[in-house]
Design an enzyme around this catalytic site. Structure first.
Site, PDB file in Angstrom:
ATOM      1  N   HIS A 112      10.635 -47.936 -24.217  1.00  0.00           N
ATOM      2  CA  HIS A 112      11.595 -48.148 -25.298  1.00  0.00           C
ATOM      3  C   HIS A 112      10.895 -47.951 -26.633  1.00  0.00           C
ATOM      4  CE1 HIS A 112      15.274 -49.987 -23.436  1.00  0.00           C
ATOM      5  NE2 HIS A 112      14.434 -50.163 -22.431  1.00  0.00           N
ATOM      6  N   SER A 156      13.936 -40.621 -26.939  1.00  0.00           N
ATOM      7  CA  SER A 156      13.016 -39.543 -27.300  1.00  0.00           C
ATOM      8  C   SER A 156      12.223 -39.143 -26.069  1.00  0.00           C
ATOM      9  CB  SER A 156      12.052 -39.990 -28.407  1.00  0.00           C
ATOM     10  OG  SER A 156      12.753 -40.448 -29.541  1.00  0.00           O
ATOM     11  N   LEU A 187       9.900 -40.774 -21.451  1.00  0.00           N
ATOM     12  CA  LEU A 187      11.272 -40.996 -21.908  1.00  0.00           C
ATOM     13  C   LEU A 187      11.324 -42.346 -22.601  1.00  0.00           C
ATOM     14  CD1 LEU A 187      14.300 -40.491 -22.182  1.00  0.00           C
ATOM     15  CD2 LEU A 187      14.597 -41.334 -19.835  1.00  0.00           C
ATOM     16  N   GLU A 188      11.500 -42.307 -23.904  1.00  0.00           N
ATOM     17  CA  GLU A 188      11.632 -43.525 -24.707  1.00  0.00           C
ATOM     18  C   GLU A 188      13.114 -43.794 -24.936  1.00  0.00           C
ATOM     19  OE1 GLU A 188       9.281 -45.440 -26.509  1.00  0.00           O
ATOM     20  OE2 GLU A 188       7.438 -44.353 -25.990  1.00  0.00           O
ATOM     21  N   MET A 189      13.533 -45.026 -24.695  1.00  0.00           N
ATOM     22  CA  MET A 189      14.923 -45.393 -24.928  1.00  0.00           C
ATOM     23  C   MET A 189      15.017 -46.341 -26.114  1.00  0.00           C
ATOM     24  SD  MET A 189      16.736 -45.421 -21.277  1.00  0.00           S
ATOM     25  CE  MET A 189      16.475 -47.147 -20.937  1.00  0.00           C
TER      26      MET A 189
END
Length: 350
Positions: free
Chosen positions: A208, A225, A288-290
């Site tokens: 995140h 991202s 994968l950044e949330m």
């Protein structure tokens, strides 16, 4: 002074919610505005919908008892002696193997919620699941930082917004900076008993980021991202496959009404899993950044529970799309040219 509750105007990726995701109790996104997601609203932090460690273990054990496809394995222990779990599906040496890794940082919680949904999905008997498991070996390591996620650490969380979750493990070490020395029991176990044992070909590392990340300088808030390995020692073929994996995830998430991804401006150090695992083991990795975190000492990083539903589904969407692309081979034709024009993340927070 520790804030027990945050009720703030967090300019978040929020929606008008109209339905529930069956079986999870999490709220799904509803209506969007004419220009995409409606990013506004007020939120309150509530962690009741998140799995505690005990609840996570209970759910995993129940699925393991019911499913012939699932093999549940304990691959190590945390600083505080909590077991670390790995969900395995299929071990055909002729098939590609993908690892989904979640919650290296204990305050980045919704990635694990998504992973648990995917484990549940792969434990079912659907036609699509059968096709996936006939063609792909799947490893899911939900919640590497089990102590930080419980707030059971050897340092104070007094300055955190809710004082319940922390980025660091119990020894106040960032596990995602420990992939070279492997001094912490969590990262040591991951390398010795998962990475070296099962030799995955692909990995998505789910994290995140702050709530105010934007698409370049457009001012548009993003839902996440992505980034491939950027270390110079990563083999060019490994990097290209990473970019293809990113293309699969990008297209799947962008097709959703709430999906808007930027290019994460990450570092190139091998201590970071995205880089180190690609360089050392030849794994094609994707970060994968949330959006938003469950807890932090910066209020503009924390996102309340209203966004849980769509962010969990963003993780599920990314994981399922990756599995399908590996199962049918379509990952090989994924167009990576979008990386050349994808704007980097910017941050409008305080």
């Amino acid at each position: 002074m520790k804030k027990k509750l945050l009720t703030a105007a967090v300019t978040g990726a929020l929606f008008t919610f109209g339905s529930f995701y069956a079986g999870t109790g999490t709220i799904l996104a509803g209506d969007n505005g004419p220009n995409g997601p409606n990013y506004n609203g007020n939120e309150t932090i509530k962690n009741e919908r998140l799995h505690s460690y005990e609840e996570m273990v209970s759910d995993l054990e129940k699925l393991d008892q019911r499913s012939e496809a699932l093999q549940l394995e304990v691959y190590g222990e945390s600083v505080k002696k909590r077991d670390l779990y790995l969900a395995k599906f299929g071990m055909n040496e002729d098939n590609p193997t993908i690892l989904f890794l979640t919650q290296q940082h204990g305050n980045e919680t919704l990635t694990t919620e998504g992973a648990l949904e995917v484990i549940k999905y792969l434990s079912s008997n659907g036609k699509n699941v059968k096709e996936i498991l006939e063609n792909v070996n799947v490893l899911i390591a939900p919640r590497l930082n089990v102590d930080g996620a419980e707030g059971d650490v050897n340092f104070s969380l007094e300055d955190y917004v809710s004082g319940t979750h922390t980025r660091y493990n119990a020894n106040e070490v960032d596990l995602n900076r420990d992939h070279v020395d492997r001094n912490q029991p969590e990262t040591k176990a991951l390398h010795e008993n998962v990475l070296q044992k099962y030799q995955p070909d692909y990995m998505i590392d789910l994290h995140h980021q702050g709530t105010q990340t934007t698409l370049g300088d457009t001012g548009e808030l993003v839902s996440g991202s992505i980034l491939y390995p950027t270390n110079d020692e990563v083999d060019s073929v490994v990097r290209e496959q990473s970019k293809k994996l990113g293309a699969v995830v990008y297209n799947a998430v962008e097709s959703k009404g709430y999906g808007l991804l930027s290019k994460y401006p990450g570092g190139s150090a091998q201590t970071i899993s995205r880089n180190g695992l690609a360089a050392e083991y030849g794994i094609s990795t994707l970060l994968l950044e949330m959006r938003g975190m469950a807890d932090h000492y910066r209020e503009d990083y924390v996102l309340g529970q209203k966004s849980n539903g769509y962010l969990i589904q963003q993780a599920v969407t990314a994981m399922k799309a990756s599995l399908n692309a590996l199962a049918d081979g379509s990952i090989e034709s994924a167009d990576t040219s979008f990386w050349d024009t994808l704007p980097e993340s910017n941050y409008d927070g305080e």
